[in-house]
Design a protein around this motif. Structure first.
Motif, mmCIF file in Angstrom:
data_model
loop_
_atom_site.group_PDB
_atom_site.id
_atom_site.type_symbol
_atom_site.label_atom_id
_atom_site.label_comp_id
_atom_site.label_asym_id
_atom_site.label_seq_id
_atom_site.Cartn_x
_atom_site.Cartn_y
_atom_site.Cartn_z
ATOM 1 N N TRP A 99 0.816 -1.208 0.000
ATOM 2 C CA TRP A 99 0.000 0.000 0.000
ATOM 3 C C TRP A 99 0.856 1.269 0.000
ATOM 4 C CZ3 TRP A 99 0.423 3.706 3.701
ATOM 5 C CH2 TRP A 99 1.023 3.353 4.912
ATOM 6 N N TRP A 100 2.020 1.216 0.658
ATOM 7 C CA TRP A 100 2.841 2.425 0.741
ATOM 8 C C TRP A 100 3.535 2.728 -0.585
ATOM 9 C CZ3 TRP A 100 3.836 -1.939 3.725
ATOM 10 C CH2 TRP A 100 4.968 -2.700 3.386
ATOM 11 N N THR B 274 0.794 4.049 -2.930
ATOM 12 C CA THR B 274 0.518 5.439 -2.560
ATOM 13 C C THR B 274 1.638 6.363 -3.031
ATOM 14 O OG1 THR B 274 -0.712 4.713 -0.601
ATOM 15 C CG2 THR B 274 0.061 7.000 -0.632
ATOM 16 N N VAL C 182 10.226 7.273 -0.498
ATOM 17 C CA VAL C 182 9.570 5.999 -0.174
ATOM 18 C C VAL C 182 9.913 4.936 -1.214
ATOM 19 C CG1 VAL C 182 7.341 4.835 0.051
ATOM 20 C CG2 VAL C 182 7.687 7.084 1.088
ATOM 21 N N ASN D 30 12.039 1.586 -0.491
ATOM 22 C CA ASN D 30 11.487 0.253 -0.772
ATOM 23 C C ASN D 30 12.452 -0.564 -1.627
ATOM 24 O OD1 ASN D 30 9.039 -1.622 -0.842
ATOM 25 N ND2 ASN D 30 9.441 -1.355 -3.024
#
Length: 248
Positions: A98-99, A102, A160, A164
């Protein structure tokens, strides 16, 4: 399940993986080209000054350079939007969580916001600076600064995405490079939003330019690596689950 059904399922799975791989490669290509253009725009872009008069004089002294830098930025950000939209629809491991989903969505929205700023800077703001029209310059500069907050979103999104990649077993860039990209994204956010917009500290402009160049060099590397990556690096993480469902 019959043998023909199993073969059909396998063929569909292979086709799906092929589409995923192609989409991610295309997204990587646009991200790489956009990153290169963004680096060029940043090299041409002088550090912004919190003093409105000084900032206006800087533009008036070199309008051609200012216009070139901001049209290059607008083109680069448009390509970021294209890369983000393709990634969001590719169903690859890049949007498995989800991150990360997003972050790619925020990258698209942030890029759209800053594209508006770049176009305004390259057109009406430049003309106002050259003409010495302080009222028009200040009004449009406030509009541009409001839209430029999107750069904070963009930098945070890339931080982000890079973080990741640093943690992913299927990363297409070196772990150390991904962490540098993540830190640069955070520094770009701090330099532009916190130091520049909120606190009005002149040093924030320099921090923003330098860290954004480093961040963009990582996205350039990341984009090229996605273009060169194989199926194993971009395929869905749940392929095995899908295979089991087909067999059943």
């Amino acid at each position: 399940m019959s043998e023909s059904d199993r073969n059909t399922g396998t063929n569909e799975e292979i086709a799906s993986r092929g589409v995923t791989d192609t989409s991610t490669r295309v997204a990587g290509a646009w991200l790489a080209i956009g990153s290169l253009l963004f680096v060029v725009s940043l090299v041409l872009h002088p550090p912004p000054s919190p003093d409105m008069g000084e900032f206006m004089a800087t533009i008036a002294d070199g309008p051609a350079l200012w216009v070139a830098a901001h049209w290059a930025a607008a083109m680069a950000l448009t390509l970021f939007v294209v890369a983000g939209l393709i990634t969001l629809t590719a169903r690859s491991r890049l949007t498995q969580n989800w991150w990360t989903t997003t972050a790619w969505a925020v990258l698209v929205v942030g890029s759209l916001w800053v594209t508006t700023t770049a176009v305004a800077e390259a057109t009406v703001i430049t003309q106002a600076a050259v003409a010495g029209d302080t009222a028009t310059f200040e009004a449009w500069q406030l509009f541009a600064e409001g839209k430029a907050i999107g750069f904070g979103f963009l930098a945070a999104a890339i931080a982000v995405i890079a973080g990741n990649e640093a943690r992913s077993a299927q990363s297409v860039t070196s772990v150390w490079a991904s962490w540098i990209g993540a830190v640069a994204g955070v520094a770009a956010f701090v330099g532009f939003v916190v130091l520049g917009l909120l606190l009005g500290i002149a040093l924030g402009g320099l921090v923003w330019v330098v860290s954004t160049i480093v961040m963009s060099l990582w996205t350039l590397w990341f984009g090229v690596a996605l273009v060169r990556s194989g199926d194993s690096r971009v395929q869905l993480a749940d392929v095995e689950t899908g295979r089991q469902e087909v067999v059943r």
